[in-house]
Scaffold this motif. Structure first.
Motif, PDB file in Angstrom:
ATOM      1  N   GLY A   1     -16.791  -7.174   3.365  1.00 36.45           N
ATOM      2  CA  GLY A   1     -17.135  -5.983   4.138  1.00 36.45           C
ATOM      3  C   GLY A   1     -16.978  -4.677   3.384  1.00 36.45           C
ATOM      4  N   TYR A   2     -17.168  -4.719   2.073  1.00 36.65           N
ATOM      5  CA  TYR A   2     -17.060  -3.505   1.254  1.00 36.65           C
ATOM      6  C   TYR A   2     -18.391  -2.750   1.285  1.00 36.65           C
ATOM      7  CZ  TYR A   2     -12.702  -5.445  -0.612  1.00 36.65           C
ATOM      8  OH  TYR A   2     -11.420  -5.954  -0.743  1.00 36.65           O
ATOM      9  N   GLY A   3     -18.644  -2.104   2.403  1.00 39.12           N
ATOM     10  CA  GLY A   3     -19.931  -1.452   2.620  1.00 39.12           C
ATOM     11  C   GLY A   3     -20.208  -0.291   1.693  1.00 39.12           C
TER      12      GLY A   3
ATOM     13  N   PHE B   1      -9.654   7.771   4.107  1.00 43.38           N
ATOM     14  CA  PHE B   1      -9.539   6.352   3.777  1.00 43.38           C
ATOM     15  C   PHE B   1      -8.218   5.993   3.108  1.00 43.38           C
ATOM     16  CE2 PHE B   1     -13.934   7.542   4.126  1.00 43.38           C
ATOM     17  CZ  PHE B   1     -14.474   6.524   4.896  1.00 43.38           C
ATOM     18  N   VAL B   2      -7.293   6.953   3.091  1.00 45.05           N
ATOM     19  CA  VAL B   2      -5.972   6.709   2.517  1.00 45.05           C
ATOM     20  C   VAL B   2      -5.031   6.255   3.627  1.00 45.05           C
ATOM     21  CG1 VAL B   2      -4.017   7.755   1.300  1.00 45.05           C
ATOM     22  CG2 VAL B   2      -6.352   8.435   0.718  1.00 45.05           C
ATOM     23  N   GLY B   3      -4.227   5.241   3.345  1.00 44.52           N
ATOM     24  CA  GLY B   3      -3.300   4.716   4.338  1.00 44.52           C
ATOM     25  C   GLY B   3      -2.303   5.760   4.833  1.00 44.52           C
ATOM     26  N   GLU B   4      -1.907   5.607   6.061  1.00 48.90           N
ATOM     27  CA  GLU B   4      -0.980   6.553   6.686  1.00 48.90           C
ATOM     28  C   GLU B   4       0.364   6.561   5.956  1.00 48.90           C
ATOM     29  OE1 GLU B   4       0.694   7.543  11.210  1.00 48.90           O
ATOM     30  OE2 GLU B   4      -0.665   5.859  10.853  1.00 48.90           O
ATOM     31  N   ASP B   5       0.885   7.764   5.775  1.00 47.79           N
ATOM     32  CA  ASP B   5       2.217   7.976   5.173  1.00 47.79           C
ATOM     33  C   ASP B   5       2.300   7.585   3.697  1.00 47.79           C
ATOM     34  OD1 ASP B   5       3.217   8.898   7.627  1.00 47.79           O
ATOM     35  OD2 ASP B   5       3.692   6.861   8.277  1.00 47.79           O
ATOM     36  N   ILE B   6       1.178   7.452   3.025  1.00 43.13           N
ATOM     37  CA  ILE B   6       1.186   7.188   1.582  1.00 43.13           C
ATOM     38  C   ILE B   6       0.837   8.481   0.851  1.00 43.13           C
ATOM     39  CG2 ILE B   6       0.202   5.866  -0.332  1.00 43.13           C
ATOM     40  CD1 ILE B   6      -0.547   3.683   1.648  1.00 43.13           C
ATOM     41  N   PRO B   7       1.721   9.001   0.013  1.00 44.07           N
ATOM     42  CA  PRO B   7       1.363  10.184  -0.780  1.00 44.07           C
ATOM     43  C   PRO B   7       0.146   9.883  -1.645  1.00 44.07           C
ATOM     44  CG  PRO B   7       3.726   9.755  -0.906  1.00 44.07           C
ATOM     45  CD  PRO B   7       3.101   8.557  -0.247  1.00 44.07           C
ATOM     46  N   TRP B   8      -0.795  10.806  -1.648  1.00 42.84           N
ATOM     47  CA  TRP B   8      -2.059  10.583  -2.358  1.00 42.84           C
ATOM     48  C   TRP B   8      -2.513  11.868  -3.025  1.00 42.84           C
ATOM     49  CZ3 TRP B   8      -6.362  13.285  -0.194  1.00 42.84           C
ATOM     50  CH2 TRP B   8      -7.579  13.086  -0.862  1.00 42.84           C
ATOM     51  N   ALA B   9      -3.031  11.734  -4.231  1.00 43.45           N
ATOM     52  CA  ALA B   9      -3.623  12.871  -4.930  1.00 43.45           C
ATOM     53  C   ALA B   9      -4.992  12.468  -5.464  1.00 43.45           C
ATOM     54  CB  ALA B   9      -2.729  13.335  -6.080  1.00 43.45           C
TER      55      ALA B   9
ATOM     56  N   ASP C   1     -13.809   2.641  -0.290  1.00 45.55           N
ATOM     57  CA  ASP C   1     -13.469   1.216  -0.171  1.00 45.55           C
ATOM     58  C   ASP C   1     -12.244   0.868  -1.006  1.00 45.55           C
ATOM     59  OD1 ASP C   1     -15.451   0.581   1.611  1.00 45.55           O
ATOM     60  OD2 ASP C   1     -16.746  -0.440   0.169  1.00 45.55           O
ATOM     61  N   ALA C   2     -12.204   1.386  -2.214  1.00 49.28           N
ATOM     62  CA  ALA C   2     -11.076   1.080  -3.105  1.00 49.28           C
ATOM     63  C   ALA C   2      -9.774   1.700  -2.602  1.00 49.28           C
ATOM     64  CB  ALA C   2     -11.386   1.559  -4.519  1.00 49.28           C
TER      65      ALA C   2
ATOM     66  N   THR D   1     -21.091   0.463   6.974  1.00 49.85           N
ATOM     67  CA  THR D   1     -19.785   0.123   7.523  1.00 49.85           C
ATOM     68  C   THR D   1     -18.844  -0.135   6.353  1.00 49.85           C
ATOM     69  OG1 THR D   1     -20.762  -0.856   9.500  1.00 49.85           O
ATOM     70  CG2 THR D   1     -18.481  -1.445   8.998  1.00 49.85           C
ATOM     71  N   MET D   2     -17.836   0.716   6.238  1.00 51.54           N
ATOM     72  CA  MET D   2     -16.950   0.664   5.083  1.00 51.54           C
ATOM     73  C   MET D   2     -15.919  -0.458   5.230  1.00 51.54           C
ATOM     74  SD  MET D   2     -18.404   3.250   3.688  1.00 51.54           S
ATOM     75  CE  MET D   2     -17.375   3.874   2.362  1.00 51.54           C
ATOM     76  N   TYR D   3     -15.201  -0.719   4.148  1.00 51.96           N
ATOM     77  CA  TYR D   3     -14.159  -1.750   4.168  1.00 51.96           C
ATOM     78  C   TYR D   3     -13.103  -1.445   5.223  1.00 51.96           C
ATOM     79  CZ  TYR D   3     -10.350  -4.775   2.609  1.00 51.96           C
ATOM     80  OH  TYR D   3      -9.336  -5.697   2.561  1.00 51.96           O
ATOM     81  N   SER D   4     -12.867  -0.176   5.491  1.00 52.18           N
ATOM     82  CA  SER D   4     -11.864   0.225   6.483  1.00 52.18           C
ATOM     83  C   SER D   4     -12.332  -0.042   7.910  1.00 52.18           C
ATOM     84  CB  SER D   4     -11.568   1.723   6.346  1.00 52.18           C
ATOM     85  OG  SER D   4     -12.701   2.490   6.737  1.00 52.18           O
TER      86      SER D   4
END
Length: 512
Positions: free
Chosen positions: A238-240, A461-469, A365-366, A343-346
């Motif tokens: 499902g990696y749209g 598309f970043v998971g909740e509570d994960i620091p992201w840059a 997706d990644a 439809t994305m992977y999420s």
């Protein structure tokens, strides 16, 4: 690759093709930098005067060659400018040393050995000189059809061969810290140059499948775990985003997971790279004049790949997982059309308003897949938007994040290692521009602030509570002008140093 050694010889006694010394701009003219004392002595203490006669000023990156004086074993002295003389008590900045060493190494292309007698008062300065020299010595040998070949379609030319050996003078070869600094410089430069090679490859030599094969080869060599999802696995999973971008090409997409683990690590970094091996724009075809360098649109994936391998080479006590989102964006009868909904992977749906805004689709997706492993932080790297080039120019990348402290930390790290960057905002009001009447969101929003809109899209598309840059390296990833410092024409390996230093800091317990 150019070799790096720590030499116990003095600048006067070293047998080499040339000896490199540093000069700076002083209040009253050229000043000879520390490390060049033996060479200056051979010139009767008049090296600065001789250089001024030849027109040298000590300006940053300026290179002046002159025949060696009696008493020197090397036949040539190369003086390289370090810029302004530092204030009393201060040393030359590491980036000034790095750029000077790079300029000198480029000027010595074709030489077998050169001694670098630049200021190396401590291991960090020695590392900067070594790194700059090794990066400056880089050459990419393009494919040639004429003349003798080395078996890979590349013509050997001694005059264009890189500098063979860099002998670092004053580097205390018996000192553990200096030895470690030199070893780090070699490993880091090797991986930055790996990224450069990949970026410089023509797109008919590097498609998603061959890029994935490069990762598999490196994984075997350095003991990394690698997993490659081909088009069948991507469709089934499902990696749209990846499939939507890649479906117009005869070279199908890939998602590569390449991971380095350390038995004593208690933190995990996830690095995600945009790997569009060629970007035509798809159905939203790029205008004439914008296609010729689009082989570089996989620079983010090249940086991530190189950083993971560098972490392994350095044995860092941190787990680093790289995600390479690989696709070729081409127009064809099977290509995604403007107006299509993916439809994305999420599970989220995205209306594609512009197929040339494809990088955010494969990254989405990644990012979702990387988030499933609950890493301690995620950093993505991408040549994402022309808007970022308009905002920051060709030498500076933008940094966005979902956490201000993490963004500040990444910015400080980039500046520390000599990569120009700037923290960018993520204005919440720009999110509304991506609202879609037929999907959860669109892949385009307001035109003004387009680089920030792209960051806001990725944040979804970043998971909740994960620091992201998010690092948008569209400006510095590929250099079309004349080489300068340690920066070559073509692929630069932008962001590798920042990612590796982030991994080092994380291993030391300082994720930021």
């Amino acid at each position: 690759m150019t070799a790096l050694t720590l030499s116990t010889s003095s600048a006067a006694t070293l047998r080499a093709d040339a000896v490199v010394v540093g000069v700076a701009k002083g209040a009253k003219g050229v000043v000879v930098a520390p490390g060049a004392e033996a060479v200056d002595k051979a010139f009767g203490g008049k090296l600065a005067a001789v250089l001024e006669t030849l027109g040298a000023s000590g300006a940053e990156g300026e290179v002046t060659k002159l025949p060696a004086a009696d008493g020197l074993k090397a036949p040539v002295v190369l003086a390289v400018g370090l810029g302004e003389t530092p204030a009393k008590g201060d040393g030359f900045g590491h980036e000034a040393l790095r750029r000077a060493a790079g300029s000198a190494a480029r000027a010595l292309t074709g030489s077998k050995k050169a001694g670098f007698a630049l200021p190396v008062e401590d291991p960090e300065a020695a590392a900067a000189v070594g790194e700059g020299a090794l990066l400056g010595a880089y050459t990419y040998t393009p494919n040639r059809g004429n003349g003798a070949s080395n078996g890979k379609g590349k013509k050997d030319d001694a005059k264009s061969a890189p500098l063979g050996e860099v002998a670092l003078l004053g580097g205390k070869p018996r000192d553990k810290e200096f030895k470690a600094a030199a070893a780090r410089s070699e490993s880091l430069a090797a991986e930055i140059n790996r990224a450069r090679d990949l970026i410089n490859l023509p797109p008919n030599d590097l498609d998603p499948k061959t890029f994935a094969a490069e990762a598999q080869t490196a994984a075997k060599e350095f003991g990394l775990k690698v997993e490659v999802l081909d088009e069948k696995a991507l469709k089934k999973g499902g990696y749209g985003g990846l499939m939507g971008v890649g479906q117009g090409s005869q070279s199908p997409p890939r998602l590569v997971r390449i991971a380095y683990t350390h038995p004593k690590a208690d933190k995990t970094l996830a690095l995600v790279g945009k790997g569009i091996t060629y970007d035509s724009g798809g159905i939203s075809l790029k205008p004439a004049g914008h296609n010729e360098t689009m082989k570089c649109d996989m620079s983010g994936a090249a940086a991530v790949f190189a950083a993971v391998v560098a972490a392994a080479r350095l044995g860092l006590a941190v787990n680093v997982t790289g995600w390479l989102a690989l696709a070729e964006n081409m127009p064809s009868g099977s290509a995604t059309r403007p107006g299509d909904v993916l439809t994305m992977y999420s599970g989220k749906t995205v209306e594609v308003l512009n197929t040339d805004a494809e990088g955010r689709l494969v990254l989405a997706d990644a990012l979702t897949r990387a988030s499933e492993e609950s890493p301690d932080a995620i950093v993505d790297v991408a040549t994402l938007t022309g808007a970022m080039v308009l905002a920051l120019g060709h030498r500076t990348f933008g940094i966005m994040a979902n956490d201000d402290a993490f963004r500040t930390s990444v910015h400080e790290i980039a500046e520390e290692v000599g990569e120009q960057s700037w923290p960018m905002p993520m204005p919440s009001e720009l999110r509304k521009g991506m609202d879609s009447p037929v999907a959860d969101l669109a892949n385009m929003g307001e035109r003004m602030g387009g680089g920030l809109v792209a960051g806001l899209f990725l944040k979804e598309f970043v998971g909740e509570d994960i620091p992201w840059a998010h690092l948008d390296i569209a400006g510095p990833a590929f250099h079309e002008g004349a080489p300068w410092g340690y920066t070559p024409k073509g692929g630069t390996g932008s962001a590798v140093r920042t990612l590796v230093r982030l991994a080092e800091r994380t291993a030391a317990g300082d994720l930021g």
